[in-house]
Design an enzyme around this catalytic site. Structure first.
Site, PDB file in Angstrom:
ATOM      1  N   HIS A  83       8.990  -7.460  16.923  1.00 43.76           N
ATOM      2  CA  HIS A  83       8.287  -6.336  16.312  1.00 43.76           C
ATOM      3  C   HIS A  83       8.761  -5.047  16.970  1.00 43.76           C
ATOM      4  O   HIS A  83       9.151  -5.045  18.141  1.00 43.76           O
ATOM      5  CB  HIS A  83       6.776  -6.520  16.528  1.00 43.76           C
ATOM      6  CG  HIS A  83       5.898  -5.530  15.823  1.00 43.76           C
ATOM      7  ND1 HIS A  83       5.721  -4.237  16.263  1.00 43.76           N
ATOM      8  CD2 HIS A  83       5.131  -5.655  14.712  1.00 43.76           C
ATOM      9  CE1 HIS A  83       4.886  -3.607  15.451  1.00 43.76           C
ATOM     10  NE2 HIS A  83       4.513  -4.437  14.502  1.00 43.76           N
TER      11      HIS A  83
ATOM     12  N   ASP B   2       6.848  -4.860   9.708  1.00 39.31           N
ATOM     13  CA  ASP B   2       8.070  -4.477  10.421  1.00 39.31           C
ATOM     14  C   ASP B   2       8.381  -5.463  11.542  1.00 39.31           C
ATOM     15  O   ASP B   2       8.437  -5.117  12.716  1.00 39.31           O
ATOM     16  CB  ASP B   2       7.964  -3.052  10.959  1.00 39.31           C
ATOM     17  CG  ASP B   2       6.697  -2.801  11.758  1.00 39.31           C
ATOM     18  OD1 ASP B   2       5.803  -3.679  11.751  1.00 39.31           O
ATOM     19  OD2 ASP B   2       6.585  -1.734  12.378  1.00 39.31           O
TER      20      ASP B   2
ATOM     21  N   GLN C 191       0.816  -1.216   0.000  1.00 42.07           N
ATOM     22  CA  GLN C 191       0.000   0.000   0.000  1.00 42.07           C
ATOM     23  C   GLN C 191       0.851   1.267   0.000  1.00 42.07           C
ATOM     24  O   GLN C 191       0.324   2.361   0.201  1.00 42.07           O
ATOM     25  CB  GLN C 191      -0.929   0.000   1.225  1.00 42.07           C
ATOM     26  CG  GLN C 191      -1.840  -1.218   1.291  1.00 42.07           C
ATOM     27  CD  GLN C 191      -2.877  -1.145   2.399  1.00 42.07           C
ATOM     28  OE1 GLN C 191      -4.042  -1.434   2.183  1.00 42.07           O
ATOM     29  NE2 GLN C 191      -2.475  -0.763   3.594  1.00 42.07           N
TER      30      GLN C 191
ATOM     31  N   ASN D 274      -3.653   2.964  -0.073  1.00 38.54           N
ATOM     32  CA  ASN D 274      -3.454   2.829   1.369  1.00 38.54           C
ATOM     33  C   ASN D 274      -4.802   2.816   2.081  1.00 38.54           C
ATOM     34  O   ASN D 274      -5.424   3.858   2.288  1.00 38.54           O
ATOM     35  CB  ASN D 274      -2.585   3.973   1.891  1.00 38.54           C
ATOM     36  CG  ASN D 274      -2.307   3.836   3.384  1.00 38.54           C
ATOM     37  OD1 ASN D 274      -2.531   2.781   3.975  1.00 38.54           O
ATOM     38  ND2 ASN D 274      -1.817   4.901   3.995  1.00 38.54           N
TER      39      ASN D 274
ATOM     40  N   ASP E  16       2.578  -8.797  10.249  1.00 42.70           N
ATOM     41  CA  ASP E  16       2.921  -7.390  10.085  1.00 42.70           C
ATOM     42  C   ASP E  16       4.179  -7.282   9.231  1.00 42.70           C
ATOM     43  O   ASP E  16       4.900  -8.267   9.024  1.00 42.70           O
ATOM     44  CB  ASP E  16       3.136  -6.739  11.452  1.00 42.70           C
ATOM     45  CG  ASP E  16       2.611  -5.316  11.492  1.00 42.70           C
ATOM     46  OD1 ASP E  16       2.520  -4.690  10.416  1.00 42.70           O
ATOM     47  OD2 ASP E  16       2.286  -4.835  12.587  1.00 42.70           O
TER      48      ASP E  16
ATOM     49  N   ASP F 104      -8.079  -5.633  15.138  1.00 44.91           N
ATOM     50  CA  ASP F 104      -7.772  -6.996  15.571  1.00 44.91           C
ATOM     51  C   ASP F 104      -8.591  -7.391  16.797  1.00 44.91           C
ATOM     52  O   ASP F 104      -9.095  -8.518  16.888  1.00 44.91           O
ATOM     53  CB  ASP F 104      -6.278  -7.165  15.832  1.00 44.91           C
ATOM     54  CG  ASP F 104      -5.676  -6.065  16.704  1.00 44.91           C
ATOM     55  OD1 ASP F 104      -6.429  -5.228  17.239  1.00 44.91           O
ATOM     56  OD2 ASP F 104      -4.434  -6.042  16.849  1.00 44.91           O
TER      57      ASP F 104
END
Length: 670
Positions: A422, A280, A222, A251, A278, A398
């Site tokens: 993370h 990162d 995105q 996005n 995720d 979530d």
């Protein structure tokens, strides 16, 4: 418990078969004992548990002989009662069809294998001790799960004799119970983090066992820094071949990216599960295999998530599980004796820091409401039944999904031994700035959908207190976003799809109008600080100190309505570090230079009484309306939920044609 005389094949005997597919004598591998692929000492305490008087210096990277093999030096005791290598018996006992586990330990050299178990209180109990010697020795232990109703683990220690002892491999096997081997579609949504994504793709490409459970790896890109254009992508694409698919889209936030992953995983008809990851993160690839194996063996379709460790402080666990506290409607820890930021290294900063064996609360089974979408497995059958994420961009997506699944009869398990690293929340403050809009609105939406209290418990009162706290802290940009969130909430659920792609740019565009959201890099970019005359210190007893703090806090709130003194808005009065940016401190000043959470910028906070009064009045009006109209809003949002989370709604948001379930797209973008 018994030591079996039946020979169990070594995993290495299946040289052409990925570990995830190995079956023998009616058993399949549930988890392997593993070690970090790069022998990284920073993470080794998650693989080998250290006693309080030990440190990483007791571990030698050259002793790691491979992904599943390690040498134990003469006379040394090594415990595999660690985060990644202990067997989470109580989770298997509670959620799966499994009632026994088989531990297979393959060694060379003289020494002792000692098997332990724990209960929910963390009490350690020795189960069996066996002396071993010779080359390629195998010990098989059949272990029952009946006593693990509330908590507890199995693990084993190795004690070397006069010479070196080598653990060649070890696995925890479970009866297959005619359960099929499932496969998964991975879905990573990313925004301008191609370096992380390509690194994780390399790790996936290099793990044969992981690739055996993967149908496709979807990258929902995105951003403007495209993954497909990043150095190294072509090489990893060549390795992964058709397993790797990159999909470019606008996005639409985390909810839009992950919904696209769920949508593709469900409509392509290849997979039993979709695993959300995720971007990162740093991935322990064995975790994925464990999630899939555990999900295969569950009594019914179950969402299975992994834990999150700090990427920059790698033995620190974010949380062992999360629930939504129903009255205050806030993320909370499931048990009062748990703590955030637990360090698996002794002396990490808190009294209870330490490894699995020495931390009692880690042994109690932790039941959760949801798992963070840094790593979460969702059965495709559940996605087809309850739909995709709410179109809310970020925040609470979530948690809401986990609560929705729970109400539909599907539990979430946060499985010990499965985790990612993370970027920590420690260096972020997402309650301030543009994200405040999404926090407030989406917290309200999730409460309207799932709160058991007639008017949401304490959420309205708490939200109004947060508005006031930000106002007395001179965070007017943050409150601007929160007020917009309340207006949009009151406008009803029909506004959500239209706001998905447009709200973030609008909020960010408004930042230039507020000094508290305008960051500069250097203190020299601001006028000189004109500090007021210091106050004379006063001696206070503990009781009077508490009273005076309350009185001074009330005084600080009242002074927000008074006009700032001459000159105080022309020059800042003080500097405030991020850690000291608390409302009772910031409210004492007419203006201050305040650093952000990341330490990358400085903002000039200025007290504006007129803005304070206007925003406080609107906050009071909005919150009163929300409380009064709660029954109407609750009914509207609940009625709209199936449509908002439907495949058809998201197809419109993705800008793609309708696709029947199980029908793959006509072509791929990459």
């Amino acid at each position: 418990m018994s030591v079996s005389t039946a020979k169990q094949p070594m995993v290495s005997d299946f040289s052409d078969t990925p570990v995830s597919s190995v079956e023998s004598n009616g058993y399949r591998v549930a988890t392997r004992v593993i070690f970090p692929s790069d022998a990284d000492l920073d993470v080794m305490p998650l693989y080998i548990d250290l006693d309080e008087d030990e440190s990483e210096s007791h571990i030698h990277p050259e002793d790691v002989r491979g992904r599943d093999s390690i040498a134990v030096r003469p006379g040394v005791r090594m415990s595999l009662g660690s985060y990644f290598n202990a067997f989470p018996a109580s989770y298997w006992r509670r959620w799966s069809v499994v009632r026994t586990v088989r531990l297979v330990v393959n060694t060379s050299g003289q020494g002792t294998v000692v098997v332990y178990k724990s209960n929910a209180r963390g009490n350690r109990q020795r189960v069996q001790s066996v002396q071993v010697s010779g080359e390629h020795n195998q010990q098989v232990f059949d272990l029952p799960l009946e006593t693990f109703g509330d908590g507890g683990f199995y693990w084993f220690d190795l004690v070397a004799g006069d010479n070196e002892m080598v653990l060649e491999s070890a696995q925890w096997w479970v009866p297959t119970a005619s359960q099929p081997h499932g496969t998964a579609t991975f879905a990573t949504t990313t925004l301008n983090k191609p370096d992380y994504v390509v690194k994780n793709l390399r790790a996936m490409a290099g793990d044969v066992s992981l690739r055996d459970v993967v149908d496709e790896i979807l990258i929902i890109d995105q951003g403007t820094k495209k993954v497909a254009e990043y150095a190294g992508f072509d090489e990893v694409k060549a390795e992964l071949g058709d397993q790797l698919v990159v999909i470019d889209q606008a996005n639409l936030g985390g909810s839009g990216g992950f919904s696209r992953g769920m949508y593709e995983g469900a409509t392509r008809g290849k997979s039993d599960y979709v695993i959300l990851l995720d971007d990162d993160i740093s991935l322990e690839t064995e975790s994925i295999i464990r999630l899939v194996t555990f999900a295969d063996m569950c009594k019914k379709p179950t969402l299975v998530g992994g834990h999150m460790f700090d990427l920059f402080n790698r033995t620190v666990l974010h949380t062992y599980g999360e629930v939504v506290e129903p009255y205050y409607w806030q993320p909370a820890l499931p048990h009062p004796d748990q703590s955030l930021g637990h360090d698996f290294v002794h002396g990490g900063g808190k009294p209870d820091d330490g490894g699995l064996r020495s931390t009692e609360w880690l042994h109690q089974r932790t039941d959760v409401d949801y798992n963070g979408w840094w790593m979460d497995l969702i059965p495709v059958s559940v996605i087809k039944e309850i739909g995709l994420s709410l179109p809310v961009f970020i925040k609470w997506d979530d948690a809401e999904y986990g609560l929705r699944a729970k109400e539909a009869g599907y539990n979430t398990v946060s499985l010990p031994g499965a985790a990612v690293w993370h970027i920590s929340w420690v260096d972020k403050d997402d309650l301030v700035g543009w994200q405040a809009y999404f926090h407030d609105r989406n917290r309200y939406i999730s409460a309207l959908l799932h709160s058991p209290f007639p008017r949401g418990g304490d959420i309205v009162s708490n939200s109004q207190k947060l508005d006031l706290k930000h106002l007395v802290s001179m965070q007017y940009y943050t409150v601007m976003g929160r007020l917009q969130a309340q207006r949009d909430l009151l406008a009803g659920p029909g506004t959500l799809p239209g706001l998905l792609a447009t709200k973030l740019p609008a909020i960010r565009a408004a930042a230039k109008d507020f000094s508290d959201s305008t960051l500069k890099k250097e203190y020299e970019d601001f006028p000189d600080i004109h500090a007021p005359k210091p106050k004379r210190p006063r001696k206070r007893s503990v009781e009077s100190s508490r009273f005076l703090k309350m009185a001074e806090g009330a005084k600080a709130v009242l002074r927000q309505f008074r006009r700032p003194r001459p000159g105080h808005l022309d020059n800042p009065q003080t500097e405030i570090a991020f850690k000291d940016n608390k409302w009772w401190n910031t409210a004492q000043w007419d203006s201050a230079l305040v650093t952000n959470a990341e330490g990358t910028g400085i903002a000039w906070y200025k007290r504006e009484p007129a803005e304070m009064r206007r925003m406080l009045a609107e906050s009071a009006a909005n919150q009163a309306r929300i409380l009064h109209e709660w029954p109407r809003l609750r009914d509207e949002y609940k009625e709209a939920l199936p449509q908002l989370t439907s495949f058809e709604q998201w197809e419109e948001l993705f800008g793609i044609e309708h696709r029947p379930l199980g029908e793959p797209p006509a072509g791929e973008e990459h």
